[in-house]
Design an enzyme around this catalytic site. Structure first.
Site, PDB file in Angstrom:
ATOM      1  N   GLU A 106      -5.383   1.866   1.928  1.00 40.94           N
ATOM      2  CA  GLU A 106      -5.242   0.705   2.829  1.00 40.94           C
ATOM      3  C   GLU A 106      -5.573   1.113   4.245  1.00 40.94           C
ATOM      4  OE1 GLU A 106      -3.056  -2.022   5.663  1.00 40.94           O
ATOM      5  OE2 GLU A 106      -2.956   0.132   5.428  1.00 40.94           O
ATOM      6  N   ASP A 162       5.601   2.916   7.212  1.00 35.45           N
ATOM      7  CA  ASP A 162       4.257   2.407   6.891  1.00 35.45           C
ATOM      8  C   ASP A 162       3.601   3.305   5.856  1.00 35.45           C
ATOM      9  OD1 ASP A 162       1.797   1.195   6.838  1.00 35.45           O
ATOM     10  OD2 ASP A 162       1.158   1.910   8.804  1.00 35.45           O
ATOM     11  N   HIS A 196       1.987   5.136  12.646  1.00 35.03           N
ATOM     12  CA  HIS A 196       0.828   6.025  12.441  1.00 35.03           C
ATOM     13  C   HIS A 196       0.992   7.383  13.123  1.00 35.03           C
ATOM     14  CE1 HIS A 196      -2.174   2.695  11.034  1.00 35.03           C
ATOM     15  NE2 HIS A 196      -1.106   2.817  10.287  1.00 35.03           N
ATOM     16  N   HIS A 232       0.842  -1.190   0.000  1.00 40.54           N
ATOM     17  CA  HIS A 232       0.000   0.000   0.000  1.00 40.54           C
ATOM     18  C   HIS A 232       0.883   1.248   0.000  1.00 40.54           C
ATOM     19  CE1 HIS A 232       0.038   1.586   4.229  1.00 40.54           C
ATOM     20  NE2 HIS A 232       0.198   0.330   4.590  1.00 40.54           N
ATOM     21  N   ASP A 276       4.185  -4.817   3.644  1.00 40.93           N
ATOM     22  CA  ASP A 276       3.641  -3.698   4.411  1.00 40.93           C
ATOM     23  C   ASP A 276       4.489  -3.557   5.672  1.00 40.93           C
ATOM     24  OD1 ASP A 276       2.121  -1.786   5.645  1.00 40.93           O
ATOM     25  OD2 ASP A 276       0.256  -2.955   5.723  1.00 40.93           O
TER      26      ASP A 276
HETATM   27  N1  DPN Z   1      -1.626  -2.762   7.871  1.00 37.10           N
HETATM   28  C1  DPN Z   1      -0.603  -2.054   8.548  1.00 37.10           C
HETATM   29  C2  DPN Z   1      -0.984  -0.607   8.569  1.00 37.10           C
HETATM   30  O1  DPN Z   1      -0.898  -0.114   7.499  1.00 37.10           O
HETATM   31  O2  DPN Z   1      -1.305   0.008   9.564  1.00 37.10           O
HETATM   32  C3  DPN Z   1      -0.083  -2.641   9.803  1.00 37.10           C
HETATM   33  C4  DPN Z   1       0.195  -4.085   9.706  1.00 37.10           C
HETATM   34  C5  DPN Z   1       0.795  -4.656   8.595  1.00 37.10           C
HETATM   35  C6  DPN Z   1      -0.154  -4.893  10.734  1.00 37.10           C
HETATM   36  C7  DPN Z   1       1.002  -6.015   8.524  1.00 37.10           C
HETATM   37  C8  DPN Z   1       0.059  -6.255  10.687  1.00 37.10           C
HETATM   38  C9  DPN Z   1       0.640  -6.804   9.577  1.00 37.10           C
HETATM   39 ZN    ZN Z   2       0.701  -0.360   6.423  1.00 37.62          ZN
END
Ligand code: DPN
Ligand code: ZN
Ligand code: CA
Length: 435
Positions: free
Chosen positions: A164, A130, A285, A118, A193
């Protein structure tokens, strides 16, 4: 990037005459062995994503200008490299969202290997770990696929997903948009990710509970870590990233992850280093998820693992039958000099193969300066790379395929590197021969 210098007349230093056989440029690849991906190239993409965020209100979130600028950055790189891209729009929360889909020409259209990351951040920050890391690592591997002229058996497709962070919106939209027959062609999906967390763990998505076939992806993702002796843990990522829609469609999935808000245990700190009791990514985040929020070693290892996995799963990774020889001694390349690095081969019967793989890792401040030849034991020359006054990138990290079938395998082979223009210099870091 270094400044340009004048190319000297080619006559200077041309000692390579006499009985030498000069063969035209060896066709780059198909390579069986995935190349080492220079992490500096991945970091350069992260710096661009950081700049995009900085110039667009501090984030790259869905519906914000920084997201579309990120899409355009990745698209531009892929277009230049010969990938076929398309931007697919969707609407979410009253704003237009974008997925970037990139297809590598060739391969079996009925057997597609897909990889994705993403590209959006949260609104709180620039989203460099991230998920600048997964996006940039996948981008650099894709660019390497094309620069190596990889000829995979499977068709390769990559996706950079939008929204995402708002609930896997872009990837879900993409999978749901595919007719059943198109979904059936996708034989596996790899998700990246967060692959550069500052206090990293080395997690591979657990195939348990995922569609049949996912274990093969998990094993392929683990392979590079086994090779470099870094232990991994399986992680049940559930539905927390963009693999989820693919899994729901019955497509085998896998992925890599270096951890988010969860704290590192003391056992994990013992085997991986880093700080116990601290989150894998304390800036998860948050506005501090900047370029400083990346562990470069983790980014490097994971990007190399992406390459190994894609090379293997796309049907090019069968290790050639012969032995491999490597010279890891650093050899300086002074300005305007010609240097040789030897590899002595013994115990191989008969001639070298038609597909001799010559992997070259040269650090240099202006790769256009470099003319590179492979010298066979009898002195025959095989040109691997010409110099070029306009090739302003730095390092050479490439695997060349040489038809060396008329050469006896045993004896001393040399990599001959000639720096033809003043100012920039470098080092042969390593090179290898795969028979
Ligand atoms: N999906 C991620 C995010 O963008 O906040 C965090 C994440 C990724 C958590 C992969 C667990 C595994
Ligand atoms: Zn992520
Ligand atoms: Ca130079």
């Amino acid at each position: 990037m270094s400044r340009r210098s004048t190319i000297l007349p080619l006559a200077a230093g041309l000692a390579l005459t006499g009985a030498l056989l000069v063969v035209p440029l060896a066709n780059a690849a198909p390579t069986a062995v995935a190349p080492d991906i220079p992490v500096a190239n991945v970091q350069a993409h992260l710096n661009q994503l950081q700049t995009i965020a900085t110039n667009n209100g501090g984030n790259r979130a869905h519906g914000r200008a920084g997201f579309l600028a990120s899409i355009n950055y990745v698209k531009g790189k892929l277009d230049t490299a010969g990938w076929v891209t398309s931007v697919k729009t969707f609407t979410y929360n009253g704003a237009t969202g974008y997925n970037l889909i990139a297809d590598y020409p060739g391969g079996d259209p009925n057997s597609v290997l897909m990889a994705g990351a993403h590209l959006d951040s949260v609104t709180a920050g620039p989203g460099i770990n991230d998920n600048g890391t997964g996006s940039a690592g996948l981008l650099e591997v894709a660019l390497t696929v094309s620069s190596q002229n990889l000829q995979p058996t499977k068709h390769l497709r990559c996706g950079w997903w939008g929204a995402e962070e708002l609930g896997l919106v872009g990837s879900t939209n993409y999978v749901n948009s595919l007719p059943t027959a198109e979904k059936a062609k996708i034989k596996g999906y790899l998700n990246f990710d967060m692959i550069g967390s500052p206090n990293p763990g080395y997690f591979v998505y657990d195939a348990d509970g995922q569609p049949a076939g996912s274990l093969e992806l998990q094993r392929a993702l683990e392979e590079h870590f086994v090779t470099i002796g870094v232990p991994t843990e399986e992680t049940s990522v559930g539905g927390r990233s963009d693999h989820a829609a693919f899994a729901r469609a019955g497509i085998p999935i896998g992925g890599l992850f270096t951890g988010a808000e969860v704290g590192k245990s003391s056992a994990q700190a013992q085997k991986w280093g880093g700080t116990a009791g601290t989150a894998f990514d304390a800036c998860y985040h948050r506005s501090c998820d900047r370029t400083t929020n990346v562990n470069v070693t983790a980014l490097d290892r994971n990007t190399d693992a992406i390459a190994v996995t894609i090379w293997k799963l796309s049907g090019t990774g069968g290790i050639p039958p012969g032995p491999r020889f490597e010279n890891q001694t650093d050899i300086a390349i002074p300005d305007l000099a010609t240097v040789d690095s030897p590899i002595t081969v013994s115990g191989v019967s008969g001639n070298a193969p038609a597909g001799l793989q010559v992997a070259v890792d040269i650090r240099h401040t202006y790769r256009g300066d470099l003319q590179i030849d492979l010298v066979a034991p009898d002195g025959s020359l095989y040109r691997l790379k010409n110099s070029s006054g306009s090739d302003s990138a730095d390092n050479v990290s490439a695997t060349y395929t040489v038809n060396a079938s008329s050469e006896a395998a045993n004896g001393t082979w040399k990599l001959r590197v000639r720096d033809v223009a003043s100012q920039d210099t470098g080092t042969i870091n390593s090179w290898s021969l795969q028979f």
